[in-house]
Design a protein around this motif. Sequence first.
Motif, PDB file in Angstrom:
ATOM      1  N   ASP A 143       0.886  -1.040  -0.246  1.00  0.00           N
ATOM      2  CA  ASP A 143       0.120   0.053  -0.072  1.00  0.00           C
ATOM      3  C   ASP A 143       0.850   1.472   0.036  1.00  0.00           C
ATOM      4  OD1 ASP A 143      -2.254  -1.482   0.110  1.00  0.00           O
ATOM      5  OD2 ASP A 143      -2.715  -1.013   2.238  1.00  0.00           O
ATOM      6  N   VAL A 144       0.429   2.169  -0.735  1.00  0.00           N
ATOM      7  CA  VAL A 144       1.084   3.558  -0.841  1.00  0.00           C
ATOM      8  C   VAL A 144       0.447   4.304   0.332  1.00  0.00           C
ATOM      9  CG1 VAL A 144       1.521   5.618  -1.975  1.00  0.00           C
ATOM     10  CG2 VAL A 144       1.926   3.466  -3.247  1.00  0.00           C
ATOM     11  N   LEU A 145       1.142   4.578   1.406  1.00  0.00           N
ATOM     12  CA  LEU A 145       0.474   5.131   2.659  1.00  0.00           C
ATOM     13  C   LEU A 145       0.599   6.901   2.345  1.00  0.00           C
ATOM     14  CD1 LEU A 145       1.793   2.854   5.495  1.00  0.00           C
ATOM     15  CD2 LEU A 145      -0.189   2.681   4.036  1.00  0.00           C
ATOM     16  N   MET A 146       1.863   7.222   2.125  1.00  0.00           N
ATOM     17  CA  MET A 146       1.808   8.791   1.881  1.00  0.00           C
ATOM     18  C   MET A 146       2.737   9.313   0.994  1.00  0.00           C
ATOM     19  SD  MET A 146       3.518   9.652   5.690  1.00  0.00           S
ATOM     20  CE  MET A 146       4.384  11.175   5.152  1.00  0.00           C
ATOM     21  N   PHE A 147       2.814  10.591   0.912  1.00  0.00           N
ATOM     22  CA  PHE A 147       4.013  11.255  -0.099  1.00  0.00           C
ATOM     23  C   PHE A 147       4.379  12.546   0.813  1.00  0.00           C
ATOM     24  CE2 PHE A 147       4.720  15.118  -2.482  1.00  0.00           C
ATOM     25  CZ  PHE A 147       5.743  14.597  -3.611  1.00  0.00           C
ATOM     26  N   GLY A 201      -0.313   1.203  12.289  1.00  0.00           N
ATOM     27  CA  GLY A 201      -1.224   0.875  11.166  1.00  0.00           C
ATOM     28  C   GLY A 201      -1.578   2.157  10.736  1.00  0.00           C
ATOM     29  N   ILE A 202      -1.472   3.372  11.200  1.00  0.00           N
ATOM     30  CA  ILE A 202      -1.858   4.555  10.727  1.00  0.00           C
ATOM     31  C   ILE A 202      -0.941   5.595  10.274  1.00  0.00           C
ATOM     32  CG2 ILE A 202      -3.108   6.916  11.706  1.00  0.00           C
ATOM     33  CD1 ILE A 202      -4.500   5.009  13.729  1.00  0.00           C
ATOM     34  N   ALA A 203      -0.971   6.013   9.073  1.00  0.00           N
ATOM     35  CA  ALA A 203      -0.203   6.681   8.668  1.00  0.00           C
ATOM     36  C   ALA A 203      -0.437   8.399   8.222  1.00  0.00           C
ATOM     37  CB  ALA A 203       0.543   6.492   7.124  1.00  0.00           C
ATOM     38  N   CYS A 204      -1.922   8.517   8.250  1.00  0.00           N
ATOM     39  CA  CYS A 204      -2.584   9.999   7.785  1.00  0.00           C
ATOM     40  C   CYS A 204      -2.964  10.446   9.025  1.00  0.00           C
ATOM     41  CB  CYS A 204      -3.727   9.624   6.838  1.00  0.00           C
ATOM     42  SG  CYS A 204      -4.338  11.102   6.254  1.00  0.00           S
ATOM     43  N   HIS A 205      -2.811  11.912   8.918  1.00  0.00           N
ATOM     44  CA  HIS A 205      -3.223  12.791  10.235  1.00  0.00           C
ATOM     45  C   HIS A 205      -4.680  12.585  10.581  1.00  0.00           C
ATOM     46  CE1 HIS A 205      -4.030  15.631   6.976  1.00  0.00           C
ATOM     47  NE2 HIS A 205      -4.695  16.377   7.939  1.00  0.00           N
ATOM     48  N   THR A 206      -5.565  12.062   9.465  1.00  0.00           N
ATOM     49  CA  THR A 206      -6.824  11.984   9.607  1.00  0.00           C
ATOM     50  C   THR A 206      -7.380  10.738  10.271  1.00  0.00           C
ATOM     51  OG1 THR A 206      -7.119  10.805   7.389  1.00  0.00           O
ATOM     52  CG2 THR A 206      -7.252  13.178   7.440  1.00  0.00           C
ATOM     53  N   GLY A 207      -6.296  10.078  10.659  1.00  0.00           N
ATOM     54  CA  GLY A 207      -6.688   8.906  11.383  1.00  0.00           C
ATOM     55  C   GLY A 207      -6.877   7.364  10.560  1.00  0.00           C
ATOM     56  N   ARG A 208      -6.502   7.538   9.281  1.00  0.00           N
ATOM     57  CA  ARG A 208      -6.776   6.594   8.444  1.00  0.00           C
ATOM     58  C   ARG A 208      -5.143   5.741   7.850  1.00  0.00           C
ATOM     59  NH1 ARG A 208     -10.586  10.487   6.710  1.00  0.00           N
ATOM     60  NH2 ARG A 208     -12.538   9.584   6.329  1.00  0.00           N
ATOM     61  N   PHE A 256      -3.966   8.307   0.960  1.00  0.00           N
ATOM     62  CA  PHE A 256      -4.955   8.030  -0.490  1.00  0.00           C
ATOM     63  C   PHE A 256      -6.185   7.340  -0.151  1.00  0.00           C
ATOM     64  CE2 PHE A 256      -0.325   8.683  -1.126  1.00  0.00           C
ATOM     65  CZ  PHE A 256      -0.261   9.727  -2.231  1.00  0.00           C
ATOM     66  N   PHE A 257      -7.112   7.855   0.452  1.00  0.00           N
ATOM     67  CA  PHE A 257      -8.221   7.590   0.912  1.00  0.00           C
ATOM     68  C   PHE A 257      -9.350   7.952   0.316  1.00  0.00           C
ATOM     69  CE2 PHE A 257      -7.652  10.989   3.875  1.00  0.00           C
ATOM     70  CZ  PHE A 257      -8.953  11.570   3.903  1.00  0.00           C
ATOM     71  N   GLN A 258      -9.308   8.800  -0.638  1.00  0.00           N
ATOM     72  CA  GLN A 258     -10.556   9.242  -1.423  1.00  0.00           C
ATOM     73  C   GLN A 258     -10.297   9.060  -2.885  1.00  0.00           C
ATOM     74  OE1 GLN A 258     -11.370  13.733  -0.208  1.00  0.00           O
ATOM     75  NE2 GLN A 258      -9.263  13.639  -0.042  1.00  0.00           N
ATOM     76  N   LYS A 259     -11.505   8.286  -3.327  1.00  0.00           N
ATOM     77  CA  LYS A 259     -11.526   7.897  -4.758  1.00  0.00           C
ATOM     78  C   LYS A 259     -12.355   8.761  -5.615  1.00  0.00           C
ATOM     79  CE  LYS A 259     -13.280   3.639  -6.950  1.00  0.00           C
ATOM     80  NZ  LYS A 259     -13.751   2.298  -6.829  1.00  0.00           N
ATOM     81  N   TYR A 260     -12.116   8.893  -6.825  1.00  0.00           N
ATOM     82  CA  TYR A 260     -12.492   9.712  -7.747  1.00  0.00           C
ATOM     83  C   TYR A 260     -13.742   8.757  -8.442  1.00  0.00           C
ATOM     84  CZ  TYR A 260     -14.088  11.942 -12.048  1.00  0.00           C
ATOM     85  OH  TYR A 260     -14.677  12.626 -13.218  1.00  0.00           O
ATOM     86  N   ASP A 280      -9.884   8.322  15.693  1.00  0.00           N
ATOM     87  CA  ASP A 280     -10.186   9.810  15.670  1.00  0.00           C
ATOM     88  C   ASP A 280      -8.874  10.762  15.913  1.00  0.00           C
ATOM     89  OD1 ASP A 280     -11.023  12.443  16.354  1.00  0.00           O
ATOM     90  OD2 ASP A 280     -12.997  11.696  17.456  1.00  0.00           O
ATOM     91  N   PRO A 281      -8.715  11.415  15.045  1.00  0.00           N
ATOM     92  CA  PRO A 281      -7.620  12.331  15.084  1.00  0.00           C
ATOM     93  C   PRO A 281      -7.429  13.102  16.331  1.00  0.00           C
ATOM     94  CG  PRO A 281      -8.493  12.613  12.952  1.00  0.00           C
ATOM     95  CD  PRO A 281      -9.565  11.881  13.824  1.00  0.00           C
TER      96      PRO A 281
END
Length: 131
Positions: A30-34, A95-102, A106-110, A125-126
């Motif tokens: 999984d790509v966790l962050m940039f 298991g959490i890389a994102c500051h949103t608690g995810r 890359f949790f948003q999909k088009y 919860d952040p």
Amino acid sequence: MSENTRWLNEVKWDEHGLVPVIAQEASSGDVLMFAWMNRDALQRTAETGEAVYWSRSRRKLWHKGEESGHVQKVVDIRIDCDNDVVLLRIEQVGGIACHTGRHSCFFQKYFADGHWQAVEPVLKDPQEIYK
């Protein structure tokens, strides 16, 4: 220049002395962050075995997990064929890389109807993470 830092000269730093970095979970792919690194951040990452980035907004080094505890332990450091992008294969503590608690940033999909939607759950919860 020290022999053990010569490898840093092979990186193609941008005009601000930065290189883009992708953090990939070694176990899942999984790509966790940039993020971005400057020379010091990449050297510290190699020396400590934990991800250290350059925060462009704060204009300072940022040891991933320094506030949240969600440290990234480095499995290996790679560079692309043009020497201008770094890939960190990491173990994401907690298991959490994102500051949103995810798990991943890359949790948003088009969707074809023209909108973005969160498709991964908040694991914590952040406000609990960043007290």
